[in-house]
Enzyme design. Structure first.
Site, PDB file in Angstrom:
ATOM      1  N   ILE A 137       0.864  -1.167   0.000  1.00  0.00           N
ATOM      2  CA  ILE A 137       0.000   0.000   0.000  1.00  0.00           C
ATOM      3  C   ILE A 137       0.910   1.229   0.000  1.00  0.00           C
ATOM      4  O   ILE A 137       2.064   1.159   0.408  1.00  0.00           O
ATOM      5  CB  ILE A 137      -0.986   0.031   1.195  1.00  0.00           C
ATOM      6  CG1 ILE A 137      -0.255  -0.089   2.535  1.00  0.00           C
ATOM      7  CG2 ILE A 137      -2.030  -1.054   1.057  1.00  0.00           C
ATOM      8  CD1 ILE A 137      -1.185  -0.051   3.747  1.00  0.00           C
ATOM      9  N   ASP A 138       0.396   2.340  -0.481  1.00  0.00           N
ATOM     10  CA  ASP A 138       1.211   3.539  -0.645  1.00  0.00           C
ATOM     11  C   ASP A 138       1.738   4.059   0.694  1.00  0.00           C
ATOM     12  O   ASP A 138       1.170   3.790   1.759  1.00  0.00           O
ATOM     13  CB  ASP A 138       0.398   4.644  -1.320  1.00  0.00           C
ATOM     14  CG  ASP A 138      -0.055   4.263  -2.715  1.00  0.00           C
ATOM     15  OD1 ASP A 138       0.621   3.425  -3.342  1.00  0.00           O
ATOM     16  OD2 ASP A 138      -1.094   4.785  -3.167  1.00  0.00           O
ATOM     17  N   LYS A 139       2.797   4.839   0.608  1.00  0.00           N
ATOM     18  CA  LYS A 139       3.438   5.412   1.795  1.00  0.00           C
ATOM     19  C   LYS A 139       2.434   6.097   2.711  1.00  0.00           C
ATOM     20  O   LYS A 139       2.414   5.862   3.922  1.00  0.00           O
ATOM     21  CB  LYS A 139       4.520   6.412   1.366  1.00  0.00           C
ATOM     22  CG  LYS A 139       5.135   7.196   2.516  1.00  0.00           C
ATOM     23  CD  LYS A 139       6.072   8.277   2.008  1.00  0.00           C
ATOM     24  CE  LYS A 139       6.573   9.144   3.164  1.00  0.00           C
ATOM     25  NZ  LYS A 139       7.420  10.259   2.692  1.00  0.00           N
ATOM     26  N   THR A 141      -0.829   5.816   2.751  1.00  0.00           N
ATOM     27  CA  THR A 141      -2.021   5.026   3.039  1.00  0.00           C
ATOM     28  C   THR A 141      -1.711   4.150   4.247  1.00  0.00           C
ATOM     29  O   THR A 141      -0.675   3.493   4.290  1.00  0.00           O
ATOM     30  CB  THR A 141      -2.403   4.136   1.845  1.00  0.00           C
ATOM     31  OG1 THR A 141      -2.690   4.976   0.710  1.00  0.00           O
ATOM     32  CG2 THR A 141      -3.619   3.284   2.154  1.00  0.00           C
ATOM     33  N   ARG A 237      -7.070   5.770  -5.761  1.00  0.00           N
ATOM     34  CA  ARG A 237      -6.800   7.186  -5.970  1.00  0.00           C
ATOM     35  C   ARG A 237      -7.104   7.593  -7.417  1.00  0.00           C
ATOM     36  O   ARG A 237      -7.700   8.647  -7.670  1.00  0.00           O
ATOM     37  CB  ARG A 237      -5.348   7.495  -5.611  1.00  0.00           C
ATOM     38  CG  ARG A 237      -5.022   7.183  -4.152  1.00  0.00           C
ATOM     39  CD  ARG A 237      -3.521   7.115  -3.886  1.00  0.00           C
ATOM     40  NE  ARG A 237      -2.887   8.429  -4.016  1.00  0.00           N
ATOM     41  CZ  ARG A 237      -1.575   8.602  -3.952  1.00  0.00           C
ATOM     42  NH1 ARG A 237      -0.760   7.556  -3.777  1.00  0.00           N
ATOM     43  NH2 ARG A 237      -1.062   9.816  -4.081  1.00  0.00           N
TER      44      ARG A 237
END
Length: 303
Positions: A137-139, A141, A237
């Site tokens: 998962i993104d930084k 998130t 997103r």
């Protein structure tokens, strides 16, 4: 050596070479790309150019990037929120602001560094830089990730992701008042043709499906739950922006005027999968971080 060749399209002409190549090389910093250009690893029509060269239609770009020296990742004593652990699997609640694995510009402080301090038996399928990492998962998130402690578990979890039998639910705050309760976004995702550092809905992109449910509507914002059917980079997103409801706080895909969240309001609050050894169905939930909940409280007050 990583050798590739590409011809500049009409949409890409006029873009600086260093910016264009950074967009093509995931998880590589612009300064690293500029260094490669200076060292002659990148050629335009067979010639060395400067980093600020403006790409022209039909330019033949060749790059031969030297393989990086293997890095020895040092374990770091970083606190982890371990939700579940046995000899095969770890489920961790990743905090907002933490990068999942090392990459250019993120050589320390990642989830992998913390995991290696916590335990040394992680799967090696994804190599030395991503031990145990099955999905990301993104930084900015927050939320739940499953990590494999051996190759057998890794193969099983990866297969479940491919077969879409892993349940993943996210909660998000998005711009705009969504007028309907449910929705499904089916739109292919690939590199943004105008900005290679972004993803976008593009023709010929990879299949991507996101289901969403509206949990509450506030003034100028909506609180939604998203269910991933596929797992493309930045999928939620990109898809929410595509339907004109970008995530609040998203510096890459959202508007400049937004909630002060220091990153997108997105939390992976639920994950369920089949245990690789016991075949038991495991299900886990975690509440969103305090910053997310405070944002909801502020929106409630303004309603």
């Amino acid at each position: 050596m990583n050798e590739q060749q590409y011809n500049i399209t009409q949409e890409e002409q006029g873009t600086r070479l260093d910016k264009w190549l950074t967009g093509h090389l995931e998880e590589t910093s612009r300064s690293q790309v500029q260094s490669w250009i200076t060292d002659g690893h990148v050629l335009v029509n067979g010639q060395s150019v400067k980093s600020n060269y403006k790409c022209q239609l039909g330019d033949d770009i060749e790059w031969s990037i030297p393989e990086p020296e293997p890095l020895e990742i040092q374990p770091e004593n970083i606190p982890l929120d371990i939700v579940y652990e046995d000899e095969d699997v770890i489920v961790v609640n990743k905090p907002k602001g933490m990068v999942v694995h090392p990459s250019a510009g993120h050589e320390s402080g990642t989830l992998v560094h913390a995991l290696l301090y916590h335990c040394t038996d992680l799967s090696g399928i994804n190599g030395v830089m991503r031990p145990g990492i099955v999905h990301r998962i993104d930084k900015d998130t927050s939320g739940l990730l499953m990590v494999a402690k051996n190759d057998k578990a890794h193969a099983s979890l990866a297969e479940q992701l491919v077969n879409k039998t892993v349940d993943r639910k996210y909660i998000a705050i998005v711009h705009g008042e969504i007028s309907h309760e449910y929705g499904t976004i089916e739109a292919p995702i690939g590199r943004d043709l105008k900005d290679r550092q972004k993803m976008a809905v593009v023709e010929g992109g990879k299949e991507a499906t996101t289901h969403f449910r509206v949990l509450h509507v506030y003034k100028q914002f909506s609180f939604v739950e998203c269910v991933l059917e596929t797992g493309r980079t930045h999928q939620i997103r990109v898809h929410m922006k595509y339907i004109d409801h970008p995530l609040a706080g998203d510096p890459k895909y959202g508007p400049r005027r937004t909630l002060d969240l220091n990153g997108q309001a997105l939390h992976a609050g639920h994950i369920a999968f089949t245990h690789p050894t016991t075949n038991e169905r495991l299900s886990f939930d975690r509440e969103a971080p305090e910053s997310f909940q405070l944002a909801l409280q502020q929106l409630e007050k303004k309603a």
